[in-house]
Write a protein that holds these residues in place. Sequence first.
Motif, PDB file in Angstrom:
ATOM      1  N   ALA A  23       0.853  -1.167   0.040  1.00 53.75           N
ATOM      2  CA  ALA A  23      -0.069   0.048  -0.188  1.00 53.75           C
ATOM      3  C   ALA A  23       1.162   1.273  -0.013  1.00 53.75           C
ATOM      4  N   PRO A  24       0.514   2.186  -0.652  1.00 55.99           N
ATOM      5  CA  PRO A  24       1.380   3.414  -0.810  1.00 55.99           C
ATOM      6  C   PRO A  24       1.539   4.325   0.772  1.00 55.99           C
ATOM      7  N   PHE A  25       0.482   3.927   1.520  1.00 57.09           N
ATOM      8  CA  PHE A  25       0.592   4.615   2.692  1.00 57.09           C
ATOM      9  C   PHE A  25       1.304   3.856   3.881  1.00 57.09           C
ATOM     10  N   SER A  26       1.748   2.647   3.445  1.00 57.39           N
ATOM     11  CA  SER A  26       2.595   1.794   4.480  1.00 57.39           C
ATOM     12  C   SER A  26       3.653   2.549   4.981  1.00 57.39           C
ATOM     13  N   THR A  27       3.880   2.231   6.308  1.00 59.66           N
ATOM     14  CA  THR A  27       4.965   2.967   6.851  1.00 59.66           C
ATOM     15  C   THR A  27       5.303   2.199   8.255  1.00 59.66           C
ATOM     16  N   ASP A  28       6.892   2.061   8.345  1.00 58.07           N
ATOM     17  CA  ASP A  28       7.299   1.352   9.537  1.00 58.07           C
ATOM     18  C   ASP A  28       7.641   2.254  10.604  1.00 58.07           C
ATOM     19  N   LEU A  47       2.854   6.858  13.137  1.00 61.37           N
ATOM     20  CA  LEU A  47       2.081   7.878  12.650  1.00 61.37           C
ATOM     21  C   LEU A  47       2.116   9.097  13.700  1.00 61.37           C
ATOM     22  N   PRO A  48       2.118  10.244  13.334  1.00 63.62           N
ATOM     23  CA  PRO A  48       2.115  11.347  14.478  1.00 63.62           C
ATOM     24  C   PRO A  48       0.719  11.401  14.568  1.00 63.62           C
ATOM     25  N   ILE A  49      -0.007  10.751  15.467  1.00 65.35           N
ATOM     26  CA  ILE A  49      -1.298  10.869  15.881  1.00 65.35           C
ATOM     27  C   ILE A  49      -1.457  11.389  17.367  1.00 65.35           C
ATOM     28  N   ASP A  50      -2.146  12.405  17.658  1.00 68.28           N
ATOM     29  CA  ASP A  50      -1.962  13.098  18.854  1.00 68.28           C
ATOM     30  C   ASP A  50      -3.515  13.163  19.462  1.00 68.28           C
ATOM     31  N   VAL A  69      -7.046  -1.173   5.741  1.00 66.90           N
ATOM     32  CA  VAL A  69      -6.091  -0.638   6.519  1.00 66.90           C
ATOM     33  C   VAL A  69      -5.783  -1.609   7.837  1.00 66.90           C
ATOM     34  N   SER A  70      -4.466  -1.735   7.955  1.00 64.65           N
ATOM     35  CA  SER A  70      -4.402  -2.280   9.286  1.00 64.65           C
ATOM     36  C   SER A  70      -3.479  -1.391  10.438  1.00 64.65           C
ATOM     37  N   TYR A  71      -3.655  -0.845  11.411  1.00 66.22           N
ATOM     38  CA  TYR A  71      -3.018   0.060  12.298  1.00 66.22           C
ATOM     39  C   TYR A  71      -2.853  -0.614  13.810  1.00 66.22           C
ATOM     40  N   PRO A  72      -1.753  -1.342  13.987  1.00 66.29           N
ATOM     41  CA  PRO A  72      -1.093  -1.915  15.385  1.00 66.29           C
ATOM     42  C   PRO A  72      -1.161  -0.668  16.292  1.00 66.29           C
ATOM     43  N   ILE A  73      -2.198  -0.695  17.391  1.00 69.59           N
ATOM     44  CA  ILE A  73      -2.261   0.438  18.219  1.00 69.59           C
ATOM     45  C   ILE A  73      -1.124   0.734  18.956  1.00 69.59           C
ATOM     46  N   THR A  74      -0.422  -0.353  19.423  1.00 65.09           N
ATOM     47  CA  THR A  74       0.787  -0.274  20.243  1.00 65.09           C
ATOM     48  C   THR A  74       2.081   0.107  19.422  1.00 65.09           C
ATOM     49  N   ARG A  75       2.202  -0.152  18.157  1.00 66.83           N
ATOM     50  CA  ARG A  75       3.302   0.203  17.348  1.00 66.83           C
ATOM     51  C   ARG A  75       3.203   1.546  16.576  1.00 66.83           C
ATOM     52  N   GLY A  76       1.868   1.738  16.225  1.00 63.28           N
ATOM     53  CA  GLY A  76       1.808   2.889  15.445  1.00 63.28           C
ATOM     54  C   GLY A  76       1.964   3.027  14.071  1.00 63.28           C
ATOM     55  N   THR A  77       2.318   1.844  13.628  1.00 66.64           N
ATOM     56  CA  THR A  77       2.805   1.737  11.987  1.00 66.64           C
ATOM     57  C   THR A  77       1.415   1.401  11.270  1.00 66.64           C
ATOM     58  N   LEU A  78       1.686   1.349   9.872  1.00 65.35           N
ATOM     59  CA  LEU A  78       0.624   1.336   8.948  1.00 65.35           C
ATOM     60  C   LEU A  78       0.864   0.416   7.696  1.00 65.35           C
ATOM     61  N   SER A  79      -0.169  -0.381   7.519  1.00 71.01           N
ATOM     62  CA  SER A  79       0.059  -1.200   6.101  1.00 71.01           C
ATOM     63  C   SER A  79      -1.382  -1.540   5.808  1.00 71.01           C
ATOM     64  N   GLY A  80      -1.566  -2.046   4.528  1.00 74.86           N
ATOM     65  CA  GLY A  80      -2.721  -2.136   3.858  1.00 74.86           C
ATOM     66  C   GLY A  80      -2.649  -3.140   2.710  1.00 74.86           C
ATOM     67  N   ARG A  81      -4.004  -3.401   2.234  1.00 74.44           N
ATOM     68  CA  ARG A  81      -3.993  -4.340   0.994  1.00 74.44           C
ATOM     69  C   ARG A  81      -5.353  -4.035   0.317  1.00 74.44           C
ATOM     70  N   PRO A  82      -5.242  -4.201  -0.831  1.00 79.75           N
ATOM     71  CA  PRO A  82      -6.742  -3.952  -1.508  1.00 79.75           C
ATOM     72  C   PRO A  82      -7.554  -4.754  -0.799  1.00 79.75           C
ATOM     73  N   ALA A  83      -8.766  -4.327  -0.674  1.00 80.55           N
ATOM     74  CA  ALA A  83     -10.158  -4.844   0.035  1.00 80.55           C
ATOM     75  C   ALA A  83     -10.295  -6.139  -0.822  1.00 80.55           C
ATOM     76  N   ASP A  84     -10.348  -6.314  -2.299  1.00 79.92           N
ATOM     77  CA  ASP A  84     -10.531  -7.374  -2.866  1.00 79.92           C
ATOM     78  C   ASP A  84      -9.554  -8.385  -3.122  1.00 79.92           C
ATOM     79  N   ALA A  85      -8.309  -8.137  -2.468  1.00 78.21           N
ATOM     80  CA  ALA A  85      -7.037  -9.101  -2.932  1.00 78.21           C
ATOM     81  C   ALA A  85      -7.293 -10.421  -2.196  1.00 78.21           C
ATOM     82  N   PRO A  86      -6.861 -11.620  -2.612  1.00 73.12           N
ATOM     83  CA  PRO A  86      -7.027 -12.926  -2.142  1.00 73.12           C
ATOM     84  C   PRO A  86      -6.013 -12.830  -0.848  1.00 73.12           C
ATOM     85  N   GLY A  87      -6.164 -13.753   0.058  1.00 73.06           N
ATOM     86  CA  GLY A  87      -5.323 -14.081   1.124  1.00 73.06           C
ATOM     87  C   GLY A  87      -5.925 -13.928   2.361  1.00 73.06           C
TER      88      GLY A  87
END
Length: 329
Positions: free
Chosen positions: A168-173, A176-179, A227-245
């Motif tokens: 996903a183009p918004f994925s980040t390790d 995120l700066p969430i306040d 979109v998947s956002y692990p609340i204790t890590r704050g990183t971001l990942s994602g995949r197309p909603a219609d993707a297999p897996g």
Amino acid sequence: MSVSNDVTAPARSPAPKARLRTRYNAAMKVARRIHLYAGLFMTPWVLLYGVSAMLFNHPDAFPDREIRHFGPEQGIGTPLEKFPGAVQLAERVVAAMNADHGGEAPSARATQPYRLVRPNEARFTRDLFGTVAGEHGAEHSIRVDLLSGKGRVRLGEPEEPSSDQAEAPFSTDTPLPIDPSPRQLLKDGLPLVLSRLGLPGEVTISPRLSPDLEFFAEAADGTVWKVSYPITRGTLSGRPADAPGNSLSTRSFMLRLHTAHTYPSRIDARWFWALAVDAMFLSMVGWVATGLLMWCQMKNVRRVGAFVLVLSAIAATAVALGMHHALTS
């Protein structure tokens, strides 16, 4: 002058014993109906539970991946051929303990700090589990019985990247700066809550066991991402909603269904599954109670039934005590 004797006598009320017998028969009829319908209700649930439990006991049954087995013969000529048994390894460990504490030679047992006792109880607590990386990103799982030298390899599926499963183009390790930061809120708030319960101390949250926030977001080009956002890590990942897996094999689904438990915070399919588990528990208790009640009324099978019941109770108690010893020793 004759006196007429055709005066109708007052009707006598049923004897107390007859009334009790009538009530007893009515109660037994209700018990039989409860037993019947409870058994019918439990039929699909017991079948589902039994099949899923069988899959845990027999990992090779109905496999959804290729499984390759190996035995001691595959270890001939390798270091595994010299792997010691439980007793032999225990003896070596005790010898190393004595050497580490300045013990004398093995022949001078009286001067050794430690000696092996109850060697017949030496055992490996579980099988050895591991993984091996395969081609194209596949990960194979390994299980080895150290006592017999037998094992199996469950082949994983290779990763086949495609344009549909691109990162996903918004994925980040980086977080995120969430306040305010959800992680910081938990880190600062949980110790205060626990201190009010008389449990002061530093709280450690396992990233592996903490929940993820999952939601769907639509990009400007119309692509819908999961979109998947692990609340204790704050990183971001994602995949197309219609993707297999996101699908599960039948075997994996049954295993996860078997272990699903507790009521979630919202009413959904998991909530109704937990409700069904409670309903099955109550049905089984009622089924057992009504079954015992009906058995007690059948004089021709009372003696044999009592023998079977006592034998089963003894066996269940022995197995329970044995498992308690195995899990705590």
